[in-house]
Motif scaffolding. Structure first.
Motif, PDB file in Angstrom:
ATOM      1  N   CYS A   7       0.841  -1.206   0.000  1.00 31.90           N
ATOM      2  CA  CYS A   7       0.000   0.000   0.000  1.00 31.90           C
ATOM      3  C   CYS A   7       0.872   1.250   0.000  1.00 31.90           C
ATOM      4  N   GLY A   8       1.949   1.218   0.778  1.00 28.86           N
ATOM      5  CA  GLY A   8       2.882   2.347   0.806  1.00 28.86           C
ATOM      6  C   GLY A   8       3.518   2.581  -0.555  1.00 28.86           C
ATOM      7  N   LEU A   9       3.884   1.513  -1.242  1.00 28.44           N
ATOM      8  CA  LEU A   9       4.446   1.647  -2.593  1.00 28.44           C
ATOM      9  C   LEU A   9       3.425   2.261  -3.539  1.00 28.44           C
ATOM     10  N   ALA A  13       3.726   5.782  -5.530  1.00 27.87           N
ATOM     11  CA  ALA A  13       3.512   5.882  -6.979  1.00 27.87           C
ATOM     12  C   ALA A  13       2.514   6.990  -7.297  1.00 27.87           C
ATOM     13  N   ALA A  14       1.475   7.124  -6.480  1.00 28.20           N
ATOM     14  CA  ALA A  14       0.495   8.192  -6.695  1.00 28.20           C
ATOM     15  C   ALA A  14       1.139   9.559  -6.480  1.00 28.20           C
ATOM     16  N   VAL A  15       1.923   9.684  -5.423  1.00 23.89           N
ATOM     17  CA  VAL A  15       2.615  10.952  -5.157  1.00 23.89           C
ATOM     18  C   VAL A  15       3.561  11.274  -6.314  1.00 23.89           C
ATOM     19  N   ASP A  16       4.298  10.282  -6.764  1.00 24.95           N
ATOM     20  CA  ASP A  16       5.251  10.492  -7.856  1.00 24.95           C
ATOM     21  C   ASP A  16       4.536  10.953  -9.120  1.00 24.95           C
ATOM     22  N   GLY A  49       4.871  -1.827   8.114  1.00 25.97           N
ATOM     23  CA  GLY A  49       5.321  -2.113   6.751  1.00 25.97           C
ATOM     24  C   GLY A  49       5.408  -0.859   5.910  1.00 25.97           C
ATOM     25  N   ALA A  50       4.419   0.008   6.017  1.00 25.19           N
ATOM     26  CA  ALA A  50       4.435   1.272   5.271  1.00 25.19           C
ATOM     27  C   ALA A  50       5.395   2.270   5.917  1.00 25.19           C
ATOM     28  N   SER A  51       5.349   2.382   7.223  1.00 25.70           N
ATOM     29  CA  SER A  51       6.219   3.349   7.914  1.00 25.70           C
ATOM     30  C   SER A  51       7.688   3.057   7.656  1.00 25.70           C
ATOM     31  N   ASP A  52       8.062   1.791   7.720  1.00 27.26           N
ATOM     32  CA  ASP A  52       9.454   1.420   7.462  1.00 27.26           C
ATOM     33  C   ASP A  52       9.858   1.771   6.032  1.00 27.26           C
ATOM     34  N   LEU A  53       8.955   1.545   5.088  1.00 23.82           N
ATOM     35  CA  LEU A  53       9.227   1.884   3.691  1.00 23.82           C
ATOM     36  C   LEU A  53       9.501   3.375   3.536  1.00 23.82           C
ATOM     37  N   THR A  56      12.874   4.222   4.739  1.00 22.58           N
ATOM     38  CA  THR A  56      13.911   3.770   3.808  1.00 22.58           C
ATOM     39  C   THR A  56      14.024   4.705   2.606  1.00 22.58           C
ATOM     40  N   VAL A  57      12.900   5.126   2.074  1.00 24.57           N
ATOM     41  CA  VAL A  57      12.892   5.968   0.875  1.00 24.57           C
ATOM     42  C   VAL A  57      13.354   7.395   1.174  1.00 24.57           C
ATOM     43  N   PHE A  58      12.879   7.978   2.274  1.00 25.39           N
ATOM     44  CA  PHE A  58      13.110   9.402   2.535  1.00 25.39           C
ATOM     45  C   PHE A  58      14.061   9.679   3.697  1.00 25.39           C
ATOM     46  N   GLY A  59      14.543   8.656   4.376  1.00 24.81           N
ATOM     47  CA  GLY A  59      15.432   8.884   5.518  1.00 24.81           C
ATOM     48  C   GLY A  59      14.708   9.649   6.619  1.00 24.81           C
TER      49      GLY A  59
END
Length: 89
Positions: A7-9, A13-16, A49-53, A56-59
């Motif tokens: 869901c986070g991915l 993708a929507a934000v991107d 799962g989403a929070s960790d992602l 990882t992506v944004f530090g």
């Protein structure tokens, strides 16, 4: 947890597609909804799962306020939903 990450991915993708990930200044808030059986109290671990992602992506910019909510049902029998608020430049 894996489905929350997916869901986070999808949220990223929507934000991107709307503003570009390079324009994200900060992840402000994540709200996660988890379809839960009575007595299940592990919603925060699922939404990790989403929070960790996002971390990882944004530090450091991926650190955010968060709510994890258990619900009886979600639309279309989805097991998890993520709502994401980001600050953009």
């Amino acid at each position: 947890k894996d489905l929350a990450q997916r869901c986070g991915l999808n949220a990223l993708a929507a934000v991107d597609s709307l503003v570009g990930l390079e324009n994200v200044v900060k992840v402000v808030k994540v709200t996660g909804f988890v379809a839960s059986a009575p007595g299940f109290t592990g919603q925060p671990a699922v939404i990790n799962g989403a929070s960790d992602l996002f971390g990882t992506v944004f530090g450091e910019a991926g650190r955010h306020a968060r709510s994890a909510v258990g619900v009886a049902e979600l639309p279309l029998d989805a097991p998890v939903e993520i709502e994401l608020i980001v600050e953009v430049a």
